[in-house]
Design a protein around this motif. Structure first.
Motif, PDB file in Angstrom:
ATOM      1  N   LEU A   1       0.609  -1.294   0.505  1.00 50.59           N
ATOM      2  CA  LEU A   1      -0.116   0.291   0.116  1.00 50.59           C
ATOM      3  C   LEU A   1       1.409   1.435   0.429  1.00 50.59           C
ATOM      4  CD1 LEU A   1      -2.799   1.498  -0.027  1.00 50.59           C
ATOM      5  CD2 LEU A   1      -2.807   1.001   2.616  1.00 50.59           C
ATOM      6  N   ILE A   2       1.078   1.718  -1.163  1.00 50.07           N
ATOM      7  CA  ILE A   2       2.425   2.888  -1.225  1.00 50.07           C
ATOM      8  C   ILE A   2       1.277   4.182  -0.666  1.00 50.07           C
ATOM      9  CG2 ILE A   2       3.329   4.870  -3.089  1.00 50.07           C
ATOM     10  CD1 ILE A   2       3.344   2.125  -4.693  1.00 50.07           C
ATOM     11  N   THR A   3       1.256   4.378   0.786  1.00 52.36           N
ATOM     12  CA  THR A   3       1.158   5.487   0.850  1.00 52.36           C
ATOM     13  C   THR A   3       1.623   7.218   0.764  1.00 52.36           C
ATOM     14  OG1 THR A   3       2.666   5.803   3.321  1.00 52.36           O
ATOM     15  CG2 THR A   3       0.346   4.460   3.082  1.00 52.36           C
ATOM     16  N   LYS A   4       0.471   8.347   1.383  1.00 56.25           N
ATOM     17  CA  LYS A   4       0.903   9.911   0.498  1.00 56.25           C
ATOM     18  C   LYS A   4       1.213   9.818  -0.864  1.00 56.25           C
ATOM     19  CE  LYS A   4       3.620   9.932   5.178  1.00 56.25           C
ATOM     20  NZ  LYS A   4       5.229   9.376   5.801  1.00 56.25           N
ATOM     21  N   ALA A   5       0.037   8.916  -1.135  1.00 52.38           N
ATOM     22  CA  ALA A   5       0.640   8.766  -2.769  1.00 52.38           C
ATOM     23  C   ALA A   5       0.114  10.511  -3.093  1.00 52.38           C
ATOM     24  CB  ALA A   5      -0.558   7.928  -3.221  1.00 52.38           C
TER      25      ALA A   5
ATOM     26  N   ILE B   1       0.951  12.502  -2.098  1.00 50.84           N
ATOM     27  CA  ILE B   1       2.273  14.191  -2.208  1.00 50.84           C
ATOM     28  C   ILE B   1       3.566  14.236  -3.572  1.00 50.84           C
ATOM     29  CG2 ILE B   1       1.574  14.610  -0.022  1.00 50.84           C
ATOM     30  CD1 ILE B   1       4.191  13.055   1.299  1.00 50.84           C
ATOM     31  N   TYR B   2       3.294  12.658  -4.111  1.00 52.38           N
ATOM     32  CA  TYR B   2       4.288  12.276  -4.873  1.00 52.38           C
ATOM     33  C   TYR B   2       3.997  12.453  -6.536  1.00 52.38           C
ATOM     34  CZ  TYR B   2       6.417  10.619  -1.113  1.00 52.38           C
ATOM     35  OH  TYR B   2       7.216  10.726   0.343  1.00 52.38           O
ATOM     36  N   SER B   3       5.228  13.004  -7.176  1.00 51.86           N
ATOM     37  CA  SER B   3       4.485  12.713  -8.896  1.00 51.86           C
ATOM     38  C   SER B   3       4.346  11.282  -8.864  1.00 51.86           C
ATOM     39  CB  SER B   3       5.532  13.301  -9.600  1.00 51.86           C
ATOM     40  OG  SER B   3       6.292  12.734  -9.423  1.00 51.86           O
ATOM     41  N   LEU B   4       3.298  10.762 -10.374  1.00 50.55           N
ATOM     42  CA  LEU B   4       3.611   9.984 -10.475  1.00 50.55           C
ATOM     43  C   LEU B   4       4.033   9.020 -11.417  1.00 50.55           C
ATOM     44  CD1 LEU B   4       0.254  10.644 -13.204  1.00 50.55           C
ATOM     45  CD2 LEU B   4       0.342   9.061 -10.866  1.00 50.55           C
ATOM     46  N   ASP B   5       5.509   9.639 -12.070  1.00 44.53           N
ATOM     47  CA  ASP B   5       6.655   8.793 -12.130  1.00 44.53           C
ATOM     48  C   ASP B   5       7.650   8.569 -10.754  1.00 44.53           C
ATOM     49  OD1 ASP B   5       6.171  10.210 -14.923  1.00 44.53           O
ATOM     50  OD2 ASP B   5       7.945  11.584 -14.459  1.00 44.53           O
ATOM     51  N   VAL B   6       7.725   9.335 -10.031  1.00 44.81           N
ATOM     52  CA  VAL B   6       7.718   8.629  -8.339  1.00 44.81           C
ATOM     53  C   VAL B   6       7.508   7.739  -8.275  1.00 44.81           C
ATOM     54  CG1 VAL B   6       8.484   9.256  -6.126  1.00 44.81           C
ATOM     55  CG2 VAL B   6       8.947  10.909  -7.816  1.00 44.81           C
ATOM     56  N   LEU B   7       5.951   7.602  -8.166  1.00 44.55           N
ATOM     57  CA  LEU B   7       5.269   6.492  -7.916  1.00 44.55           C
ATOM     58  C   LEU B   7       5.467   5.144  -8.899  1.00 44.55           C
ATOM     59  CD1 LEU B   7       1.922   8.171  -6.736  1.00 44.55           C
ATOM     60  CD2 LEU B   7       4.017   8.070  -5.480  1.00 44.55           C
ATOM     61  N   GLU B   8       5.751   5.255  -9.986  1.00 45.97           N
ATOM     62  CA  GLU B   8       5.650   4.430 -11.094  1.00 45.97           C
ATOM     63  C   GLU B   8       7.518   3.810 -10.618  1.00 45.97           C
ATOM     64  OE1 GLU B   8       5.331   1.531 -14.040  1.00 45.97           O
ATOM     65  OE2 GLU B   8       4.090   2.855 -13.415  1.00 45.97           O
ATOM     66  N   GLN B   9       8.161   4.348 -10.760  1.00 41.97           N
ATOM     67  CA  GLN B   9       9.702   4.254 -10.402  1.00 41.97           C
ATOM     68  C   GLN B   9       9.629   3.466  -9.084  1.00 41.97           C
ATOM     69  OE1 GLN B   9      11.983   8.171 -10.530  1.00 41.97           O
ATOM     70  NE2 GLN B   9      11.535   8.355 -12.344  1.00 41.97           N
ATOM     71  N   THR B  10       9.116   3.723  -7.274  1.00 45.86           N
ATOM     72  CA  THR B  10       8.810   2.770  -6.317  1.00 45.86           C
ATOM     73  C   THR B  10       8.332   1.417  -7.468  1.00 45.86           C
ATOM     74  OG1 THR B  10       8.577   4.881  -5.518  1.00 45.86           O
ATOM     75  CG2 THR B  10       7.793   2.652  -4.720  1.00 45.86           C
ATOM     76  N   ARG B  11       7.611   0.959  -8.375  1.00 44.69           N
ATOM     77  CA  ARG B  11       6.286   0.043  -7.724  1.00 44.69           C
ATOM     78  C   ARG B  11       7.324  -0.649  -9.265  1.00 44.69           C
ATOM     79  NH1 ARG B  11       1.444   2.787  -8.505  1.00 44.69           N
ATOM     80  NH2 ARG B  11       2.019   3.812 -10.680  1.00 44.69           N
ATOM     81  N   VAL B  12       8.460  -0.022 -10.226  1.00 49.32           N
ATOM     82  CA  VAL B  12       9.271  -0.676 -10.899  1.00 49.32           C
ATOM     83  C   VAL B  12      10.438  -1.247 -10.025  1.00 49.32           C
ATOM     84  CG1 VAL B  12      10.945  -0.698 -12.240  1.00 49.32           C
ATOM     85  CG2 VAL B  12       9.126   0.360 -12.978  1.00 49.32           C
TER      86      VAL B  12
ATOM     87  N   PHE C   1      -0.038  -3.621  -5.889  1.00 47.96           N
ATOM     88  CA  PHE C   1       0.342  -2.412  -5.300  1.00 47.96           C
ATOM     89  C   PHE C   1      -1.211  -1.988  -5.260  1.00 47.96           C
ATOM     90  CE2 PHE C   1       4.348  -2.039  -5.691  1.00 47.96           C
ATOM     91  CZ  PHE C   1       4.779  -3.430  -6.370  1.00 47.96           C
ATOM     92  N   ALA C   2      -1.443  -1.156  -4.620  1.00 48.48           N
ATOM     93  CA  ALA C   2      -2.580  -0.210  -4.133  1.00 48.48           C
ATOM     94  C   ALA C   2      -2.205   1.418  -3.406  1.00 48.48           C
ATOM     95  CB  ALA C   2      -3.694  -0.293  -2.987  1.00 48.48           C
ATOM     96  N   GLU C   3      -2.883   2.199  -4.117  1.00 50.78           N
ATOM     97  CA  GLU C   3      -2.374   3.891  -3.531  1.00 50.78           C
ATOM     98  C   GLU C   3      -3.415   4.091  -2.495  1.00 50.78           C
ATOM     99  OE1 GLU C   3      -2.115   5.936  -6.947  1.00 50.78           O
ATOM    100  OE2 GLU C   3      -0.129   4.859  -8.385  1.00 50.78           O
ATOM    101  N   SER C   4      -2.689   4.608  -1.374  1.00 49.90           N
ATOM    102  CA  SER C   4      -2.968   5.673  -0.248  1.00 49.90           C
ATOM    103  C   SER C   4      -2.974   7.070  -0.333  1.00 49.90           C
ATOM    104  CB  SER C   4      -2.735   5.398   1.299  1.00 49.90           C
ATOM    105  OG  SER C   4      -3.678   5.920   2.165  1.00 49.90           O
ATOM    106  N   ARG C   5      -4.023   8.255  -0.366  1.00 49.39           N
ATOM    107  CA  ARG C   5      -4.210   9.017  -0.478  1.00 49.39           C
ATOM    108  C   ARG C   5      -4.470  10.041   1.070  1.00 49.39           C
ATOM    109  NH1 ARG C   5      -3.740   7.127  -5.182  1.00 49.39           N
ATOM    110  NH2 ARG C   5      -2.431   9.356  -7.218  1.00 49.39           N
ATOM    111  N   SER C   6      -3.882  10.492   1.634  1.00 52.29           N
ATOM    112  CA  SER C   6      -4.896  11.125   2.719  1.00 52.29           C
ATOM    113  C   SER C   6      -5.559   9.893   3.648  1.00 52.29           C
ATOM    114  CB  SER C   6      -5.308  12.056   2.490  1.00 52.29           C
ATOM    115  OG  SER C   6      -5.330  13.047   1.568  1.00 52.29           O
TER     116      SER C   6
END
Length: 314
Positions: free
Chosen positions: A153-157, A159-170, A182-187
């Motif tokens: 679960l990618i938290t605080k998603a 506050i990060y750019s889509l590129d940063v989130l994708e790089q982390t998943r990769v 993967f899932a993403e958490s916002r607030s």
């Protein structure tokens, strides 16, 4: 599996990754028709995470002073047995410490309880992309949380750019081929993949298993130490901010509850950002400041001396 099977969710993630925020959201969305029990584990002698969990229609048990995937494993099993015998819930949520290996907890439960009594249906690992970049290639205690087949679960998603989130998943897909997805958490808000309208993000084919780099600090949990203090705050909240700012490279995680203007202030440092908010009402901290801090072993003596100037232990 019978209709009396207790469905269990394990919530893990590194220090400051946002576990307690996510757990509060999960508990706010509980089915009122189900009986729910919550177990909260914290290294500190005073369980700050448990104090920050909002009150609701569920029972809550605390396990403090160690980690339930290793040193307090027997305490976890005893607590689960007590819950099963006395409360007979429909579901259990377990929040681990920031140094736990959640998949090991799943295996421990499955080895000691029959699957028709307790079934671990979800293992969630909260992951802050900024922390992944900072710690993944340095600390085995960080990377081990992804062992097994957890859902990340990618938290605080937000506050990060889509590129940063994708790089982390990769990066994680490359090292951990067994991840459920993967899932993403916002607030703090998120929806499990597979629910209506939420696509499942599955890991791509891996190029190989994860191997520690030669420059990694091979410390495991033993290289990260915790400090717990409780006493009157002799300095100010601003002084505590300054101490954190001056020691950012050394402090991995700090959380504190501070009496402030007839309320309690929750101060959090996740290794990068300092945040403050009003804590839930009616916290029983007896007018004292409660602080838990994590750092590398070689930095502990110096940081303890500095923090002790702000919190009286007399």
């Amino acid at each position: 599996m019978t209709s009396n099977t207790i469905m269990t969710t394990i919530l893990g993630g590194f220090l400051g990754s946002g576990k307690t925020t996510v757990l509060n959201q999960l508990l706010n969305d509980l089915n009122p028709q189900l009986r729910t029990a919550v177990i909260i584990n914290d290294f500190g002698e005073v369980n700050i995470d448990s104090l920050l969990i909002e009150k609701g229609g569920y029972s809550k048990k605390e396990i403090s002073g160690g980690c339930i995937c290793c040193s307090l494993k027997a305490k976890l099993l005893d607590t689960l047995l007590q819950i099963v015998n006395e409360e007979k819930p429909d579901e259990i949520y377990i929040e681990a410490t920031g140094l736990a290996v959640p998949w090991e907890m799943k295996q421990t439960i499955e080895k000691n309880f029959p699957s028709d009594l307790i079934r671990v249906k979800d293992v969630l690992v909260c992951m802050d992309a900024r922390q992944c970049d900072r710690y993944h290639d340095r600390l085995p205690a960080y990377s081990r949380q992804f062992e097994g087949r957890p859902l990340v679960l990618i938290t605080k998603a937000d506050i990060y750019s889509l590129d940063v989130l994708e790089q982390t998943r990769v990066k994680l897909q490359k090292h951990y081929p067994g991840l459920t997805g993967f899932a993403e958490s916002r607030s703090g808000c998120w929806k499990k993949p597979g629910t209506p309208g939420i696509p499942v993000t599955s890991p791509a084919a891996s190029t190989g298993l994860f191997l520690f780099h030669p420059e990694m600090i091979d410390t495991g949990k033993d290289g990260i130490e915790s400090l717990s203090l409780m006493g009157p705050l002799t300095g100010t909240v601003a002084d505590l901010h300054q101490l954190i700012d001056e020691n950012r490279p050394k402090v991995i995680r700090l959380k504190a509850l501070i009496p402030f203007n007839k309320t309690v202030l929750s101060l959090q440092f996740d290794g990068s950002t300092i945040s403050e908010q009003k804590a839930p009402e009616n916290l029983d901290i007896k007018g004292q400041t409660v602080l838990n801090m994590f750092c590398m072993k070689e930095d502990m003596e110096n940081l303890k001396e500095k923090i002790s100037r702000l919190i009286s232990l007399d």
